[in-house]
Design an enzyme around this catalytic site. Sequence first.
Site, PDB file in Angstrom:
ATOM      1  N   LEU A   8       0.846  -1.197   0.000  1.00  0.00           N
ATOM      2  CA  LEU A   8       0.000   0.000   0.000  1.00  0.00           C
ATOM      3  C   LEU A   8       0.883   1.250   0.000  1.00  0.00           C
ATOM      4  O   LEU A   8       1.731   1.425   0.877  1.00  0.00           O
ATOM      5  CB  LEU A   8      -0.920   0.009   1.221  1.00  0.00           C
ATOM      6  CG  LEU A   8      -1.848  -1.205   1.357  1.00  0.00           C
ATOM      7  CD1 LEU A   8      -2.907  -0.949   2.423  1.00  0.00           C
ATOM      8  CD2 LEU A   8      -2.500  -1.566   0.032  1.00  0.00           C
ATOM      9  N   ALA A   9       0.655   2.083  -0.986  1.00  0.00           N
ATOM     10  CA  ALA A   9       1.518   3.261  -1.148  1.00  0.00           C
ATOM     11  C   ALA A   9       0.754   4.426  -1.765  1.00  0.00           C
ATOM     12  O   ALA A   9       1.301   5.215  -2.518  1.00  0.00           O
ATOM     13  CB  ALA A   9       2.722   2.900  -2.015  1.00  0.00           C
ATOM     14  N   ALA A  10      -0.539   4.518  -1.458  1.00  0.00           N
ATOM     15  CA  ALA A  10      -1.356   5.552  -2.111  1.00  0.00           C
ATOM     16  C   ALA A  10      -1.472   6.826  -1.281  1.00  0.00           C
ATOM     17  O   ALA A  10      -1.872   7.863  -1.794  1.00  0.00           O
ATOM     18  CB  ALA A  10      -2.742   5.000  -2.420  1.00  0.00           C
ATOM     19  N   ARG A  15       1.674  14.991   6.768  1.00  0.00           N
ATOM     20  CA  ARG A  15       2.561  15.498   7.820  1.00  0.00           C
ATOM     21  C   ARG A  15       4.026  15.590   7.393  1.00  0.00           C
ATOM     22  O   ARG A  15       4.859  16.154   8.100  1.00  0.00           O
ATOM     23  CB  ARG A  15       2.424  14.620   9.078  1.00  0.00           C
ATOM     24  CG  ARG A  15       1.194  14.993   9.888  1.00  0.00           C
ATOM     25  CD  ARG A  15       1.026  14.063  11.060  1.00  0.00           C
ATOM     26  NE  ARG A  15       0.504  12.764  10.658  1.00  0.00           N
ATOM     27  CZ  ARG A  15       0.567  11.665  11.400  1.00  0.00           C
ATOM     28  NH1 ARG A  15       1.155  11.697  12.584  1.00  0.00           N
ATOM     29  NH2 ARG A  15       0.041  10.536  10.982  1.00  0.00           N
ATOM     30  N   LYS A  22       4.833  10.486  -0.005  1.00  0.00           N
ATOM     31  CA  LYS A  22       5.475   9.988   1.215  1.00  0.00           C
ATOM     32  C   LYS A  22       6.436   8.823   0.973  1.00  0.00           C
ATOM     33  O   LYS A  22       7.565   8.829   1.473  1.00  0.00           O
ATOM     34  CB  LYS A  22       4.399   9.583   2.233  1.00  0.00           C
ATOM     35  CG  LYS A  22       5.006   8.968   3.484  1.00  0.00           C
ATOM     36  CD  LYS A  22       4.143   9.063   4.702  1.00  0.00           C
ATOM     37  CE  LYS A  22       3.101   7.983   4.783  1.00  0.00           C
ATOM     38  NZ  LYS A  22       2.513   7.914   6.141  1.00  0.00           N
ATOM     39  N   ASP A 101       5.320   2.733   3.494  1.00  0.00           N
ATOM     40  CA  ASP A 101       5.941   3.659   4.444  1.00  0.00           C
ATOM     41  C   ASP A 101       6.389   2.941   5.712  1.00  0.00           C
ATOM     42  O   ASP A 101       6.601   3.575   6.741  1.00  0.00           O
ATOM     43  CB  ASP A 101       4.987   4.815   4.771  1.00  0.00           C
ATOM     44  CG  ASP A 101       3.684   4.338   5.396  1.00  0.00           C
ATOM     45  OD1 ASP A 101       3.438   3.116   5.406  1.00  0.00           O
ATOM     46  OD2 ASP A 101       2.901   5.194   5.869  1.00  0.00           O
ATOM     47  N   ASN A 166      -1.777  -3.264  16.052  1.00  0.00           N
ATOM     48  CA  ASN A 166      -1.738  -3.841  14.710  1.00  0.00           C
ATOM     49  C   ASN A 166      -0.651  -3.155  13.905  1.00  0.00           C
ATOM     50  O   ASN A 166      -0.636  -1.935  13.774  1.00  0.00           O
ATOM     51  CB  ASN A 166      -3.111  -3.614  14.044  1.00  0.00           C
ATOM     52  CG  ASN A 166      -3.109  -4.011  12.582  1.00  0.00           C
ATOM     53  OD1 ASN A 166      -2.408  -4.934  12.188  1.00  0.00           O
ATOM     54  ND2 ASN A 166      -3.900  -3.308  11.786  1.00  0.00           N
ATOM     55  N   ARG A 330      37.781  11.062  -8.815  1.00  0.00           N
ATOM     56  CA  ARG A 330      36.543  11.043  -9.599  1.00  0.00           C
ATOM     57  C   ARG A 330      36.474   9.791 -10.470  1.00  0.00           C
ATOM     58  O   ARG A 330      37.440   9.041 -10.562  1.00  0.00           O
ATOM     59  CB  ARG A 330      36.461  12.336 -10.418  1.00  0.00           C
ATOM     60  CG  ARG A 330      36.252  13.566  -9.510  1.00  0.00           C
ATOM     61  CD  ARG A 330      36.435  14.855 -10.277  1.00  0.00           C
ATOM     62  NE  ARG A 330      35.594  14.888 -11.451  1.00  0.00           N
ATOM     63  CZ  ARG A 330      35.804  15.696 -12.502  1.00  0.00           C
ATOM     64  NH1 ARG A 330      36.845  16.506 -12.510  1.00  0.00           N
ATOM     65  NH2 ARG A 330      34.982  15.672 -13.527  1.00  0.00           N
ATOM     66  N   TYR A 384      41.246  19.663 -21.559  1.00  0.00           N
ATOM     67  CA  TYR A 384      39.965  20.060 -22.146  1.00  0.00           C
ATOM     68  C   TYR A 384      40.136  21.393 -22.842  1.00  0.00           C
ATOM     69  O   TYR A 384      40.567  22.372 -22.230  1.00  0.00           O
ATOM     70  CB  TYR A 384      38.933  20.164 -21.015  1.00  0.00           C
ATOM     71  CG  TYR A 384      37.523  20.480 -21.448  1.00  0.00           C
ATOM     72  CD1 TYR A 384      36.895  19.731 -22.442  1.00  0.00           C
ATOM     73  CD2 TYR A 384      36.816  21.524 -20.850  1.00  0.00           C
ATOM     74  CE1 TYR A 384      35.594  20.014 -22.822  1.00  0.00           C
ATOM     75  CE2 TYR A 384      35.514  21.814 -21.225  1.00  0.00           C
ATOM     76  CZ  TYR A 384      34.910  21.063 -22.220  1.00  0.00           C
ATOM     77  OH  TYR A 384      33.622  21.337 -22.593  1.00  0.00           O
TER      78      TYR A 384
HETATM   79  C1  UD1 Z   1      -3.495   1.514   9.933  1.00  0.00           C
HETATM   80  C2  UD1 Z   1      -4.341   0.392  10.512  1.00  0.00           C
HETATM   81  C3  UD1 Z   1      -4.080   0.302  12.013  1.00  0.00           C
HETATM   82  C4  UD1 Z   1      -2.607   0.105  12.273  1.00  0.00           C
HETATM   83  C5  UD1 Z   1      -1.791   1.213  11.616  1.00  0.00           C
HETATM   84  C6  UD1 Z   1      -0.330   0.915  11.732  1.00  0.00           C
HETATM   85  C7  UD1 Z   1      -6.378   0.248   9.191  1.00  0.00           C
HETATM   86  C8  UD1 Z   1      -7.789   0.614   9.084  1.00  0.00           C
HETATM   87  N1  UD1 Z   1      -5.711   0.673  10.265  1.00  0.00           N
HETATM   88  O1  UD1 Z   1      -3.972   2.723  10.486  1.00  0.00           O
HETATM   89  O2  UD1 Z   1      -4.811  -0.762  12.576  1.00  0.00           O
HETATM   90  O3  UD1 Z   1      -2.363   0.058  13.665  1.00  0.00           O
HETATM   91  O4  UD1 Z   1      -2.102   1.300  10.211  1.00  0.00           O
HETATM   92  O5  UD1 Z   1       0.386   2.016  11.262  1.00  0.00           O
HETATM   93  O6  UD1 Z   1      -5.841  -0.433   8.318  1.00  0.00           O
HETATM   94  N2  UD1 Z   1      -3.365   3.688   2.360  1.00  0.00           N
HETATM   95  C9  UD1 Z   1      -3.679   3.576   1.024  1.00  0.00           C
HETATM   96  N3  UD1 Z   1      -4.942   3.864   0.615  1.00  0.00           N
HETATM   97  C10 UD1 Z   1      -5.919   4.232   1.482  1.00  0.00           C
HETATM   98  C11 UD1 Z   1      -5.585   4.344   2.843  1.00  0.00           C
HETATM   99  C12 UD1 Z   1      -4.295   4.052   3.255  1.00  0.00           C
HETATM  100  O7  UD1 Z   1      -2.820   3.243   0.206  1.00  0.00           O
HETATM  101  O8  UD1 Z   1      -7.024   4.450   1.021  1.00  0.00           O
HETATM  102  C13 UD1 Z   1      -2.002   3.388   2.806  1.00  0.00           C
HETATM  103  C14 UD1 Z   1      -1.310   4.619   3.361  1.00  0.00           C
HETATM  104  O9  UD1 Z   1      -0.577   5.278   2.359  1.00  0.00           O
HETATM  105  C15 UD1 Z   1      -0.413   4.032   4.419  1.00  0.00           C
HETATM  106  C16 UD1 Z   1      -1.132   2.778   4.872  1.00  0.00           C
HETATM  107  O10 UD1 Z   1      -2.062   2.476   3.863  1.00  0.00           O
HETATM  108  O11 UD1 Z   1       0.822   3.623   3.845  1.00  0.00           O
HETATM  109  C17 UD1 Z   1      -1.811   2.947   6.211  1.00  0.00           C
HETATM  110  O12 UD1 Z   1      -2.747   3.961   6.111  1.00  0.00           O
HETATM  111  P1  UD1 Z   1      -3.024   4.950   7.301  1.00  0.00           P
HETATM  112  O13 UD1 Z   1      -4.113   5.848   6.907  1.00  0.00           O
HETATM  113  O14 UD1 Z   1      -1.753   5.528   7.764  1.00  0.00           O
HETATM  114  O15 UD1 Z   1      -3.573   3.927   8.398  1.00  0.00           O
HETATM  115  P2  UD1 Z   1      -3.613   4.184   9.926  1.00  0.00           P
HETATM  116  O16 UD1 Z   1      -4.749   5.067  10.222  1.00  0.00           O
HETATM  117  O17 UD1 Z   1      -2.299   4.561  10.434  1.00  0.00           O
HETATM  118 CA    CA Z   2      -0.287   5.142   9.635  1.00  0.00          CA
END
Ligand code: UD1
Ligand code: CA
Length: 452
Positions: A8-10, A15, A22, A101, A166, A330, A384
């Site tokens: 997951l990287a969306a 911050r 990110k 991340d 988690n 170099r 040169y």
């Molecule tokens: C999430 C978990 C939480 C966990 C925490 C650990 C869920 C609902 N919660 O919370 O239980 O303790 O991570 O850090 O899963 N992302 C997407 N698309 C989206 C949403 C998120 O790609 O639509 C990616 C974000 O870029 C990020 C990751 O998923 O890399 C986690 O998303 P984030 O919103 O940070 O989740 P947390 O609220 O921290």
């Molecule tokens: Ca998070």
Amino acid sequence: MSLDIVILAAGQGTRMRSALPKVLHPIAGQSMLAHVLNTARRLKPSSIQVVIGHGAELVREQLAAEDVNFVVQSEQLGTGHAVAQAVPHLTAENTLVLYGDVPLIEAATLESLLKQLSADSMALLTVNLDNPAGYGRIVRNAAGLVQAIVEHKDASPEQLHICEGNTGILAAPRQQLTDWLGRLSNSNAQGEYYLTDIIAMAVTDGLTVATETAVDAMEVQGANDRLQLSELERHYQLRAARRLMAQGITLLDPARFDLRGDVTVGRDVLIDINVILQGRVDIADHVSIGPNCVIKDSILRTGAVIKANSHLDGADVGENADCGPFARLRPGTVLSARAHVGNFVELKNTHLGEDAKAGHLTYLGDSEIGARTNIGAGTITCNYDGVNKSKTIMGTDVFIGSNSSLVAPVNLGDGATTGAGSTITTDVPADALAVGRARQRNLNNWPRPKKR
Ligand code: UD1
Ligand code: CA
């Protein structure tokens, strides 16, 4: 067991306060996502799916690779929604979810997590935290079996006391995962499709939720802001430093050492403080590196000595050769065995022969320099002309007088000598002395101008 990996990287990473998505922020000189991809590859999955959204084009551009499929999540509706976008591309028996991340996750940890997977169990990586604020909490029954994950914002006051958090990283059989994702709803405190809701569904469907606990909390720590990024960086560096020390090198201060790439090391290597190794660096036995050196894509052979404040890029430093302090090597620099490069000397695309010396204040570019040749202080190759680069070739035992300008292309035979201050524009035969400077005149009793 076959495996697809979804990363997951969306997310935007508000911050970070950055124009950069990110997951492209670097740890040890490489984007966080690149670290996760490298770790994912070590598990030899059938496919790697990267869910991108914010800055999708930039992420794709920087990390495009044959073994990576990008899936665009155009609206970030939650982690469950994100994984669901990848589902049409999944084919393997099992699916592992990672986060772009969370860069320090290690393959060994994931391997033991995956061992817990079976047809009737899924696997969850958890972490025990002193301060679990913000984390989803692992809810267990009296028998200690996982029942659900409840997000911080949805948790009851009692649930907020749970310290088992988690990490987000989990693995599940693909078919069940697909089914659960299709049934997620967003009726919760954040109005998001939570991936974490699949846990309760798994329990309802009679699957066991096996857990693995991360021993090192930093391994599963995400970077949400630049402070966390720096903490992960220091953790990564300390881990790298410890690994190298275990291999037999001395780091005078492991807290002041940075590895931004890959390094191989021999034994009894000594590295002083504030050294940065970048790209691919190979260090043989008994090499010594002084303080404040930056060494990139270089080979340091047995006994080589790099003195303080030297900068090496694409250099090959021979056995017992030395350079610095304040040397700049170099790309294309080769120092043969026992060659010596002193202070304020810059070499580019230059081969310095065995026992050859360039002790002070010199620029040598596009040069071949024979064994035992001595380059006097202040020597410059004029390689040169504004358009073309030309070569300077010197034989063995040449002696270049101080402050010589060698206008390339030019050839100096074995044993040739140049007088100090010479501008050498034509070839010098072997054993000849070349003097290319105005002859000195003395005007006796010169009446020096006087102030009125
Ligand atoms: C999430 C978990 C939480 C966990 C925490 C650990 C869920 C609902 N919660 O919370 O239980 O303790 O991570 O850090 O899963 N992302 C997407 N698309 C989206 C949403 C998120 O790609 O639509 C990616 C974000 O870029 C990020 C990751 O998923 O890399 C986690 O998303 P984030 O919103 O940070 O989740 P947390 O609220 O921290
Ligand atoms: Ca998070």
